[in-house]
Design a protein around this motif. Sequence first.
Motif, PDB file in Angstrom:
ATOM      1  N   LEU A  85      15.747  33.675 -51.993  1.00 22.73           N
ATOM      2  CA  LEU A  85      16.569  32.653 -52.648  1.00 22.73           C
ATOM      3  C   LEU A  85      17.398  33.227 -53.793  1.00 22.73           C
ATOM      4  N   LYS A  86      17.007  34.366 -54.307  1.00 23.37           N
ATOM      5  CA  LYS A  86      17.722  35.016 -55.404  1.00 23.37           C
ATOM      6  C   LYS A  86      19.214  35.178 -55.094  1.00 23.37           C
ATOM      7  N   ARG A  94      14.159  21.844 -64.410  1.00 27.38           N
ATOM      8  CA  ARG A  94      12.823  21.309 -64.710  1.00 27.38           C
ATOM      9  C   ARG A  94      12.045  20.962 -63.444  1.00 27.38           C
ATOM     10  N   ARG A  95      12.737  20.562 -62.395  1.00 28.62           N
ATOM     11  CA  ARG A  95      12.063  20.161 -61.150  1.00 28.62           C
ATOM     12  C   ARG A  95      11.735  21.340 -60.238  1.00 28.62           C
ATOM     13  N   GLY A  96      12.312  22.497 -60.482  1.00 21.49           N
ATOM     14  CA  GLY A  96      12.099  23.664 -59.625  1.00 21.49           C
ATOM     15  C   GLY A  96      13.305  24.578 -59.698  1.00 21.49           C
ATOM     16  N   VAL A  97      13.592  25.262 -58.618  1.00 23.41           N
ATOM     17  CA  VAL A  97      14.741  26.161 -58.579  1.00 23.41           C
ATOM     18  C   VAL A  97      15.790  25.580 -57.646  1.00 23.41           C
ATOM     19  N   SER A  98      17.023  25.548 -58.124  1.00 22.69           N
ATOM     20  CA  SER A  98      18.146  25.066 -57.327  1.00 22.69           C
ATOM     21  C   SER A  98      18.852  26.284 -56.726  1.00 22.69           C
ATOM     22  N   PHE A 108      14.194  23.532 -54.798  1.00 21.43           N
ATOM     23  CA  PHE A 108      12.918  23.970 -54.239  1.00 21.43           C
ATOM     24  C   PHE A 108      11.846  23.672 -55.288  1.00 21.43           C
ATOM     25  N   ALA A 109      11.140  22.571 -55.087  1.00 17.64           N
ATOM     26  CA  ALA A 109      10.161  22.089 -56.064  1.00 17.64           C
ATOM     27  C   ALA A 109       9.017  23.089 -56.201  1.00 17.64           C
ATOM     28  N   LYS A 145      11.354  32.407 -50.040  1.00 15.99           N
ATOM     29  CA  LYS A 145      12.430  32.794 -49.126  1.00 15.99           C
ATOM     30  C   LYS A 145      13.248  31.575 -48.705  1.00 15.99           C
ATOM     31  N   SER A 146      14.413  31.848 -48.129  1.00 19.71           N
ATOM     32  CA  SER A 146      15.356  30.781 -47.775  1.00 19.71           C
ATOM     33  C   SER A 146      15.201  30.284 -46.342  1.00 19.71           C
ATOM     34  N   GLY A 147      14.731  31.119 -45.454  1.00 19.73           N
ATOM     35  CA  GLY A 147      14.691  30.757 -44.037  1.00 19.73           C
ATOM     36  C   GLY A 147      15.956  31.166 -43.302  1.00 19.73           C
TER      37      GLY A 147
END
Length: 189
Positions: A85-86, A94-98, A108-109, A145-147
């Motif tokens: 995802l990098k 705050r909810r995770g990584v966008s 991605f929570a 990972k992104s898939g």
Amino acid sequence: MAFSQLEIDASQIEAMAKIFEEAKAKAPKAISRAISRTGAMTKTQVVRALTAQTGLKRPVIVRAVKAKPGAMSYALHSRGGDVSLKYFGARETRRGVSAAPWNHRQVFAGAFIKGGRFPNRVALGFGGQVMARAGKSRLPIGKRKSGLFIPKEMISGATAAAFLRTVNTVLPARLQHELQAILGGHAPA
């Protein structure tokens, strides 16, 4: 009553036969040049389409797609696994990584890039990798990972269409151009 006449001049046919005989030895070189030029143009279109299709930055795609020109062939290939995802413009919320795999931003929570409590988060030394916990406890953690797999994306969707469209339109024109060059400007019939 109208009268029409069709006449064939054999001297023109003999001249064309001499030109084609001369070109016969040079034709493989012309075909090779046409394939090579078409391949380079196709790679450009594939990189452009793959960048839009995957959401990855252009330099990442350029490093991933390799060209292998040959005497009478030109191959594009790529290998690799699930992209982290990098590489999709990941940023922590705050909810995770966008992040935006397939050019579609989503959250991605439970994923994180930094450690500590908000707003005083600090870098963890993972080089910007997106991490997630493997279970309920604090450790172990692993890369998220992104898939998305570049080789799979390369042969599907808009990228495959761009490849076929470019080859089908450019190769005949390039081949005609190269043959005309070796025939001294005479168009092949």
